[in-house]
Design an enzyme around this catalytic site. Structure first.
Site, PDB file in Angstrom:
ATOM      1  N   ASN A   1      40.808 -13.051 -10.759  1.00  0.00           N
ATOM      2  CA  ASN A   1      41.140 -13.488  -9.387  1.00  0.00           C
ATOM      3  C   ASN A   1      42.346 -12.717  -8.862  1.00  0.00           C
ATOM      4  O   ASN A   1      43.225 -13.280  -8.182  1.00  0.00           O
ATOM      5  CB  ASN A   1      41.423 -15.008  -9.364  1.00  0.00           C
ATOM      6  CG  ASN A   1      41.330 -15.579  -7.945  1.00  0.00           C
ATOM      7  OD1 ASN A   1      40.566 -15.073  -7.109  1.00  0.00           O
ATOM      8  ND2 ASN A   1      42.104 -16.610  -7.685  1.00  0.00           N
TER       9      ASN A   1
ATOM     10  N   SER B   1      30.593  -9.269 -17.528  1.00  0.00           N
ATOM     11  CA  SER B   1      29.345  -8.549 -17.269  1.00  0.00           C
ATOM     12  C   SER B   1      29.091  -7.342 -18.162  1.00  0.00           C
ATOM     13  O   SER B   1      28.021  -6.729 -18.052  1.00  0.00           O
ATOM     14  CB  SER B   1      29.292  -8.111 -15.804  1.00  0.00           C
ATOM     15  OG  SER B   1      29.112  -9.256 -15.009  1.00  0.00           O
TER      16      SER B   1
HETATM   17  C1  LIG Z   1      30.954  -6.940 -10.062  1.00  0.00           C
HETATM   18  C2  LIG Z   1      31.962  -7.763 -10.863  1.00  0.00           C
HETATM   19  C3  LIG Z   1      33.394  -7.348 -10.566  1.00  0.00           C
HETATM   20  S1  LIG Z   1      31.686  -9.499 -10.509  1.00  0.00           S
HETATM   21  C4  LIG Z   1      30.397  -9.660 -11.669  1.00  0.00           C
HETATM   22  C5  LIG Z   1      30.516 -10.733 -12.733  1.00  0.00           C
HETATM   23  N1  LIG Z   1      31.428 -11.796 -12.511  1.00  0.00           N
HETATM   24  C6  LIG Z   1      31.127 -12.757 -11.614  1.00  0.00           C
HETATM   25  O1  LIG Z   1      30.166 -12.708 -10.885  1.00  0.00           O
HETATM   26  C7  LIG Z   1      32.115 -13.888 -11.551  1.00  0.00           C
HETATM   27  C8  LIG Z   1      33.111 -13.596 -10.489  1.00  0.00           C
HETATM   28  C9  LIG Z   1      34.070 -14.744 -10.378  1.00  0.00           C
HETATM   29  C10 LIG Z   1      35.346 -14.388 -11.056  1.00  0.00           C
HETATM   30  C11 LIG Z   1      36.525 -14.995 -10.306  1.00  0.00           C
HETATM   31  N2  LIG Z   1      36.567 -14.529  -8.915  1.00  0.00           N
HETATM   32  C12 LIG Z   1      36.291 -15.345  -7.892  1.00  0.00           C
HETATM   33  O2  LIG Z   1      35.941 -16.478  -8.038  1.00  0.00           O
HETATM   34  C13 LIG Z   1      36.413 -14.734  -6.532  1.00  0.00           C
HETATM   35  N3  LIG Z   1      35.792 -15.590  -5.542  1.00  0.00           N
HETATM   36  C14 LIG Z   1      37.791 -14.525 -10.994  1.00  0.00           C
HETATM   37  O3  LIG Z   1      38.208 -13.384 -10.686  1.00  0.00           O
HETATM   38  O4  LIG Z   1      38.282 -15.264 -11.851  1.00  0.00           O
HETATM   39  C15 LIG Z   1      31.001  -9.661 -13.620  1.00  0.00           C
HETATM   40  O5  LIG Z   1      31.554  -9.658 -14.650  1.00  0.00           O
HETATM   41  N4  LIG Z   1      30.741  -8.684 -12.706  1.00  0.00           N
HETATM   42  C16 LIG Z   1      31.714  -7.696 -12.384  1.00  0.00           C
HETATM   43  C17 LIG Z   1      31.206  -6.313 -12.801  1.00  0.00           C
HETATM   44  O6  LIG Z   1      30.008  -6.191 -13.083  1.00  0.00           O
HETATM   45  O7  LIG Z   1      32.053  -5.419 -12.814  1.00  0.00           O
END
Ligand SMILES: CC1(C)S[C@@H]2[C@H](NC(=O)CCCC[C@H](NC(=O)C[NH3+])C(=O)[O-])C(=O)N2[C@H]1C(=O)[O-]
Length: 349
Positions: free
Chosen positions: A327, A62
């Site tokens: 994750n 992001s």
């Molecule tokens: C707000 C956040 C942290 S999440 C948002 C965006 N990432 C996502 O929306 C994908 C999240 C899935 C990643 C995955 N996690 C899961 O599937 C958990 N269910 C993993 O950790 O591999 C990003 O980048 N942003 C960060 C931001 O803007 O800081």
């Protein structure tokens, strides 16, 4: 007031903690005027055992949102866009509510549901289901519109990737080019960001890069190599590739007033309070640290990669840090400590 010297020992400790918590590798780079501090620990590749390097490219997640916001603010400067105009003025019929403005989109106040809540409800299966898929912007927005909105336009902050998918659609409509072309001509080339790339929908990271590893949902199981992916679920919300050095150059240039007009930079920093230490502007986060210093940038969480990229108010000191895992909430939280080391210096004993 001048910032204290970075706490390099503390920075090393933060990265080592991230490794203990499961990151195969972690790195940080501080650009402080003409002084550069580089810190690496652990591996870029668990198979070859290659050590991670600050020269390695990685998926920035992001932090891409800040690039997308900059392009739209440049379009504002070119009188091609008004922040308070309805999105539907530029993309007729896209959204179910004409009251949703460009400003609402860029400040996560549109109320548009975040389709990744469903997509990644189960982290690893959710990723495996989409890792090589290619989505159109429209398909991603349609996934969001199947759900009720979270708030009426402008009424509340609710982070949603959908907002920056709509931002990508605005960029393509108003420039007549792909977002990749817009990033390239408006940011990457002017700043000579040689390691910043938008390769969607390709699944590989060109050139020297660190692999990214998702922590398994099953405790103790081996991490999943998430490097190969289209990141098509994110695109203008999260699919850029870059390096710590390029991100520092980008954020320093942005806060140093080199990418937009002063008026647009001011609009970008009209803050909406998120919690006691965080506020969100237009594609830009402000974090206030324990020492009272505020820093400006964005975080990123894409499968395999956690990124923190922040700069000082005047853009003179920037820090980018990466752990090549995801994750893993403990690592995401630990890596926040790189900001404290970089901008607050040594903690009082
Ligand atoms: C707000 C956040 C942290 S999440 C948002 C965006 N990432 C996502 O929306 C994908 C999240 C899935 C990643 C995955 N996690 C899961 O599937 C958990 N269910 C993993 O950790 O591999 C990003 O980048 N942003 C960060 C931001 O803007 O800081």
């Amino acid at each position: 007031a001048a910032l204290p010297q970075p706490d390099i020992t503390g920075l090393r400790g933060v990265l080592r903690t991230a490794l203990r918590q499961g990151a195969p590798g972690a790195m940080a780079r501080i650009d402080d005027g003409t002084t550069v501090h580089r810190m690496v620990t652990g591996l870029a590749d668990r198979k070859t055992r290659r050590t991670i390097s600050t020269r390695d490219r990685f998926r920035i997640g992001s932090v891409t949102k800040t690039f997308s916001a900059v392009v739209l603010l440049q379009l504002r400067d070119e009188k091609k866009l008004k922040l308070n105009a309805s999105v539907n003025r530029y993309l007729p019929g896209l959204l179910p509510d004409d009251r949703i403005t460009v400003r609402h989109i860029l400040s996560h106040r549109s109320g548009l549901y975040d389709y990744t809540n469903d997509m990644f409800a189960r982290a690893v299966p959710g990723f495996e289901a989409v890792r090589t898929k290619v989505f159109t912007y429209r398909q991603l927005v349609d996934r969001s519109l199947r759900h009720a909105r979270t708030n009426s336009p402008g009424a509340a902050y609710a982070y949603s990737n959908t907002n920056f998918v709509v931002a990508g659609m605005l960029i393509e409509k108003l420039t007549g080019h792909s977002v990749g072309t817009a990033y390239q001509s408006r940011i990457i080339e002017p700043l000579h960001l040689r390691d910043t790339l938008y390769v969607h929908p390709a699944t590989t990271i060109p050139g020297r890069h660190t692999r990214g590893y998702m922590t398994s949902d099953t405790a103790g199981a081996a991490p999943i190599d998430a490097t190969r992916q289209t990141t098509s679920w994110a695109q203008s919300a999260g699919a850029l590739i870059s390096t710590a050095g390029d991100l520092n150059t980008f954020l320093s240039a942005l806060l140093g007033g080199k990418l937009t007009s002063a008026g647009s930079l001011e609009q970008m920093q009209r803050w909406w309070k998120v919690n006691s230490t965080t506020a969100y502007g237009l594609g830009l986060r402000r974090r206030t640290l324990s020492c009272g210093t505020s820093v400006y940038g964005h975080t990123g969480a894409v499968q395999g990669y956690y990124t923190y990229a922040f700069t000082s108010k005047d853009g003179r000191r920037s820090l980018s840090a990466l752990a090549n895992t995801s994750n893993n909430g403990a690592v995401l939280n630990t890596m926040m400590g790189t900001l404290e080391s970089a901008f607050c210096g040594k903690r009082a004993a």
